[in-house]
Design a protein around this motif. Structure first.
Motif, PDB file in Angstrom:
ATOM      1  N   TRP A  78      15.942 -25.459   3.653  1.00 58.12           N
ATOM      2  CA  TRP A  78      15.945 -24.267   4.497  1.00 58.12           C
ATOM      3  C   TRP A  78      16.953 -24.397   5.622  1.00 58.12           C
ATOM      4  O   TRP A  78      17.217 -25.484   6.123  1.00 58.12           O
ATOM      5  CB  TRP A  78      14.557 -24.060   5.107  1.00 58.12           C
ATOM      6  N   GLN A  79      17.499 -23.262   6.021  1.00 61.24           N
ATOM      7  CA  GLN A  79      18.321 -23.216   7.222  1.00 61.24           C
ATOM      8  C   GLN A  79      17.977 -21.946   7.987  1.00 61.24           C
ATOM      9  O   GLN A  79      17.550 -20.950   7.388  1.00 61.24           O
ATOM     10  CB  GLN A  79      19.813 -23.242   6.884  1.00 61.24           C
ATOM     11  N   PRO A  80      18.138 -21.976   9.305  1.00 56.51           N
ATOM     12  CA  PRO A  80      17.868 -20.767  10.096  1.00 56.51           C
ATOM     13  C   PRO A  80      19.011 -19.774   9.946  1.00 56.51           C
ATOM     14  O   PRO A  80      20.100 -20.116   9.468  1.00 56.51           O
ATOM     15  CB  PRO A  80      17.788 -21.301  11.524  1.00 56.51           C
ATOM     16  N   ILE A  81      18.769 -18.553  10.330  1.00 56.52           N
ATOM     17  CA  ILE A  81      19.821 -17.546  10.317  1.00 56.52           C
ATOM     18  C   ILE A  81      20.566 -17.633  11.649  1.00 56.52           C
ATOM     19  O   ILE A  81      19.965 -17.557  12.723  1.00 56.52           O
ATOM     20  CB  ILE A  81      19.265 -16.134  10.056  1.00 56.52           C
ATOM     21  N   PHE A  82      21.877 -17.856  11.591  1.00 47.85           N
ATOM     22  CA  PHE A  82      22.661 -18.088  12.799  1.00 47.85           C
ATOM     23  C   PHE A  82      23.270 -16.803  13.360  1.00 47.85           C
ATOM     24  O   PHE A  82      23.683 -16.762  14.505  1.00 47.85           O
ATOM     25  CB  PHE A  82      23.774 -19.102  12.517  1.00 47.85           C
ATOM     26  N   SER A  83      23.374 -15.784  12.547  1.00 43.33           N
ATOM     27  CA  SER A  83      23.924 -14.522  13.020  1.00 43.33           C
ATOM     28  C   SER A  83      22.902 -13.430  12.766  1.00 43.33           C
ATOM     29  O   SER A  83      21.842 -13.676  12.202  1.00 43.33           O
ATOM     30  CB  SER A  83      25.238 -14.212  12.297  1.00 43.33           C
ATOM     31  N   MET A  84      23.206 -12.216  13.186  1.00 44.01           N
ATOM     32  CA  MET A  84      22.322 -11.078  12.986  1.00 44.01           C
ATOM     33  C   MET A  84      20.913 -11.354  13.543  1.00 44.01           C
ATOM     34  O   MET A  84      19.946 -11.521  12.788  1.00 44.01           O
ATOM     35  CB  MET A  84      22.237 -10.701  11.504  1.00 44.01           C
ATOM     36  N   PRO A  85      20.765 -11.387  14.863  1.00 37.99           N
ATOM     37  CA  PRO A  85      19.455 -11.675  15.470  1.00 37.99           C
ATOM     38  C   PRO A  85      18.359 -10.715  15.042  1.00 37.99           C
ATOM     39  O   PRO A  85      17.176 -11.069  15.078  1.00 37.99           O
ATOM     40  CB  PRO A  85      19.730 -11.581  16.980  1.00 37.99           C
ATOM     41  N   LEU A 121       2.558 -12.063  11.650  1.00 32.34           N
ATOM     42  CA  LEU A 121       2.664 -11.989  10.189  1.00 32.34           C
ATOM     43  C   LEU A 121       3.418 -13.197   9.639  1.00 32.34           C
ATOM     44  O   LEU A 121       3.026 -13.780   8.616  1.00 32.34           O
ATOM     45  CB  LEU A 121       3.392 -10.708   9.771  1.00 32.34           C
ATOM     46  N   ALA A 122       4.515 -13.542  10.296  1.00 27.24           N
ATOM     47  CA  ALA A 122       5.313 -14.686   9.847  1.00 27.24           C
ATOM     48  C   ALA A 122       4.511 -15.983   9.937  1.00 27.24           C
ATOM     49  O   ALA A 122       4.544 -16.816   9.017  1.00 27.24           O
ATOM     50  CB  ALA A 122       6.596 -14.783  10.665  1.00 27.24           C
ATOM     51  N   MET A 123       3.785 -16.169  11.038  1.00 29.49           N
ATOM     52  CA  MET A 123       2.972 -17.389  11.192  1.00 29.49           C
ATOM     53  C   MET A 123       1.880 -17.463  10.129  1.00 29.49           C
ATOM     54  O   MET A 123       1.636 -18.515   9.544  1.00 29.49           O
ATOM     55  CB  MET A 123       2.349 -17.423  12.589  1.00 29.49           C
ATOM     56  N   LYS A 124       1.216 -16.338   9.869  1.00 32.79           N
ATOM     57  CA  LYS A 124       0.149 -16.327   8.862  1.00 32.79           C
ATOM     58  C   LYS A 124       0.683 -16.686   7.483  1.00 32.79           C
ATOM     59  O   LYS A 124       0.009 -17.361   6.704  1.00 32.79           O
ATOM     60  CB  LYS A 124      -0.519 -14.956   8.837  1.00 32.79           C
ATOM     61  N   GLU A 125       1.887 -16.232   7.185  1.00 32.86           N
ATOM     62  CA  GLU A 125       2.463 -16.528   5.879  1.00 32.86           C
ATOM     63  C   GLU A 125       2.778 -18.019   5.750  1.00 32.86           C
ATOM     64  O   GLU A 125       2.538 -18.626   4.694  1.00 32.86           O
ATOM     65  CB  GLU A 125       3.734 -15.701   5.657  1.00 32.86           C
ATOM     66  N   ILE A 126       3.303 -18.623   6.808  1.00 38.10           N
ATOM     67  CA  ILE A 126       3.563 -20.068   6.772  1.00 38.10           C
ATOM     68  C   ILE A 126       2.248 -20.835   6.651  1.00 38.10           C
ATOM     69  O   ILE A 126       2.122 -21.789   5.869  1.00 38.10           O
ATOM     70  CB  ILE A 126       4.342 -20.521   8.020  1.00 38.10           C
ATOM     71  N   LEU A 130       4.164 -26.264   0.116  1.00 33.30           N
ATOM     72  CA  LEU A 130       5.326 -26.838   0.790  1.00 33.30           C
ATOM     73  C   LEU A 130       5.471 -28.321   0.490  1.00 33.30           C
ATOM     74  O   LEU A 130       4.517 -29.093   0.598  1.00 33.30           O
ATOM     75  CB  LEU A 130       5.209 -26.638   2.303  1.00 33.30           C
ATOM     76  N   ALA A 131       6.671 -28.711   0.106  1.00 36.56           N
ATOM     77  CA  ALA A 131       6.962 -30.126  -0.115  1.00 36.56           C
ATOM     78  C   ALA A 131       6.966 -30.856   1.223  1.00 36.56           C
ATOM     79  O   ALA A 131       7.078 -30.249   2.292  1.00 36.56           O
ATOM     80  CB  ALA A 131       8.308 -30.274  -0.811  1.00 36.56           C
ATOM     81  N   MET A 134       8.772 -26.120   8.678  1.00 37.92           N
ATOM     82  CA  MET A 134       7.959 -24.917   8.811  1.00 37.92           C
ATOM     83  C   MET A 134       6.973 -25.020   9.972  1.00 37.92           C
ATOM     84  O   MET A 134       6.651 -24.022  10.618  1.00 37.92           O
ATOM     85  CB  MET A 134       7.224 -24.635   7.497  1.00 37.92           C
ATOM     86  N   GLN A 135       6.486 -26.229  10.256  1.00 28.63           N
ATOM     87  CA  GLN A 135       5.621 -26.405  11.415  1.00 28.63           C
ATOM     88  C   GLN A 135       6.375 -26.098  12.707  1.00 28.63           C
ATOM     89  O   GLN A 135       5.826 -25.506  13.645  1.00 28.63           O
ATOM     90  CB  GLN A 135       5.071 -27.838  11.461  1.00 28.63           C
TER      91      GLN A 135
END
Length: 386
Positions: free
Chosen positions: A285-292, A306-311, A320-321, A328-329
């Motif tokens: 995984w990598q974070p998105i660096f552009s388009m905030p 919603l994002a936290m619940k999905e993780i 998750l491996a 992800m934590q």
């Protein structure tokens, strides 16, 4: 950050589509020189790079390395870490100020690409340049022979060659580049994998090599995959994934997904991971660096929840491996602790979606609402509450 050492200024080579030379992908652009008006030797042994080497040899941070410093401060992997792992033998006290040889090479000949992904732009994709009527060149660069000759001279020292894009499987220049690289070199390919592989000349050369690592650039499945990776075919992707898996099992290749964590998969993490696990494919995984506006951390608390619940659901399902769990934590902690919210972020995202669905990809009109109803509802609620 103390003891900031990095091997890349001595043993890295990165050339971007405009001809700019850096020592790695993350190096500050427009700093060292350009092959349109300098030779490789003039740049890699030039005064600016010698200054960077002198600073780093003393364990000090140099502004040229700002992206790596930022990535590491955010808990992410960095180019610096990669270069240091590949150059454990380097002694910074005796390394000197001259360039050694390239152990990691990343040459991006142009921006040729067959897709216009929703979080990409005309700087990285010729397809986007077409859609936005931005001039670009896909012809072979004048420095092509010089670069291939230089790499050929040092091929026995090269440990890793990264083929990146645009879309590297569509670049004819990579055919000769593969010819000059030693057979024992590790080839890392970052590809959208949405081509007829059996007819692809670069792929034919890669499949006959022993040491190839496939980094497959996707982060959604089915209709959401085709929406985000516009111009792609999920059926073709599945067929090509089978071909790559066959190379894994019979030719010793390695493969994994190269995914960007962003708003388009923040609420669909489990379905993506279930698919990857079903075909035994790992993910980096990598974070998105552009388009905030595509960064879940920038949105209001309802989207973050919603994002936290999905993780958390991915954790509870053991999807998750080990290599993903810490990453992800950290996202959960950032989502919990991020109190600064951009009040205009929903407007920016909806402007982005409107342009995508009406101007650039008009056949996807109203598809975001259909494919991500939970996010569409929250964003509309946020607009009314504002």
């Amino acid at each position: 950050m103390s003891d900031f050492y990095c091997a890349a200024p001595w043993r890295g080579l990165h050339i971007d589509p405009s001809g700019r030379i850096k020592t790695c992908c993350a190096g500050a652009p427009d700093t060292l020189g350009n092959l349109n008006n300098h030779t490789i030797d003039q740049v890699i042994n030039g005064q600016k790079l010698q200054e960077i080497r002198k600073t780093i040899s003393q364990g000090q941070f140099h502004p040229y390395c700002s992206i790596c410093k930022y990535s590491e401060n955010q808990g992410n992997q960095s180019e610096r870490m990669w270069h240091n792992r590949e150059n454990l033998d380097i002694d910074y006290a005796t390394a000197g100020l001259e360039y050694h040889y390239p152990t990691i090479i990343d040459v991006r000949w142009n921006t040729t690409c067959n897709l216009s992904c929703n979080y990409c732009d005309s700087n990285s994709s010729s397809r986007w340049a077409d859609l936005k009527s931005v001039p670009y060149e896909i012809k072979t660069r004048t420095h092509y022979k010089e670069v291939c000759d230089f790499i050929g001279q040092h091929s026995q020292k090269t440990k890793t060659l990264a083929l990146v894009g645009g879309e590297p499987l569509l670049m004819v220049e990579n055919e000769r580049l593969l010819d000059v690289i030693d057979s024992d070199c590790q080839i890392t390919v970052i590809t959208n994998l949405n081509h007829d592989l059996e007819k692809n000349k670069v792929f034919r050369k890669l499949k006959d090599r022993k040491h190839v690592s496939w980094s497959l650039s996707f982060d959604n499945i089915q209709e959401r995959f085709e929406y985000v990776r516009y111009g792609s075919s999920w059926a073709l992707m599945q067929n090509n994934l089978s071909i790559i898996n066959n190379l894994k099992y019979h030719c010793g290749h390695t493969a994994g997904a190269h995914a960007v964590y962003n708003l388009y998969n923040a609420t669909r993490l489990c379905e993506f991971k279930e698919f990857l696990n079903s075909i035994n494919l790992s993910v980096v995984w990598q974070p998105i660096f552009s388009m905030p506006h595509l960064d879940p951390h920038q949105h209001d608390y309802r989207v973050k929840e919603l994002a936290m619940k999905e993780i958390e659901l991915a954790f509870s399902k053991n999807l998750l491996a080990d290599s993903e769990q810490e990453y992800m934590q950290q996202h959960i902690e950032r989502l919990q602790n991020s109190t600064q919210e951009n009040c205009n972020i929903v407007n920016k995202f909806q402007e982005h979606t409107m342009k995508i669905e009406t101007k650039y990809h008009p056949d996807t009109k109203d598809q975001f609402v259909k494919l991500w109803p939970e996010l569409a509802f929250l964003m509309e609620t946020t607009r009314h509450d504002a």
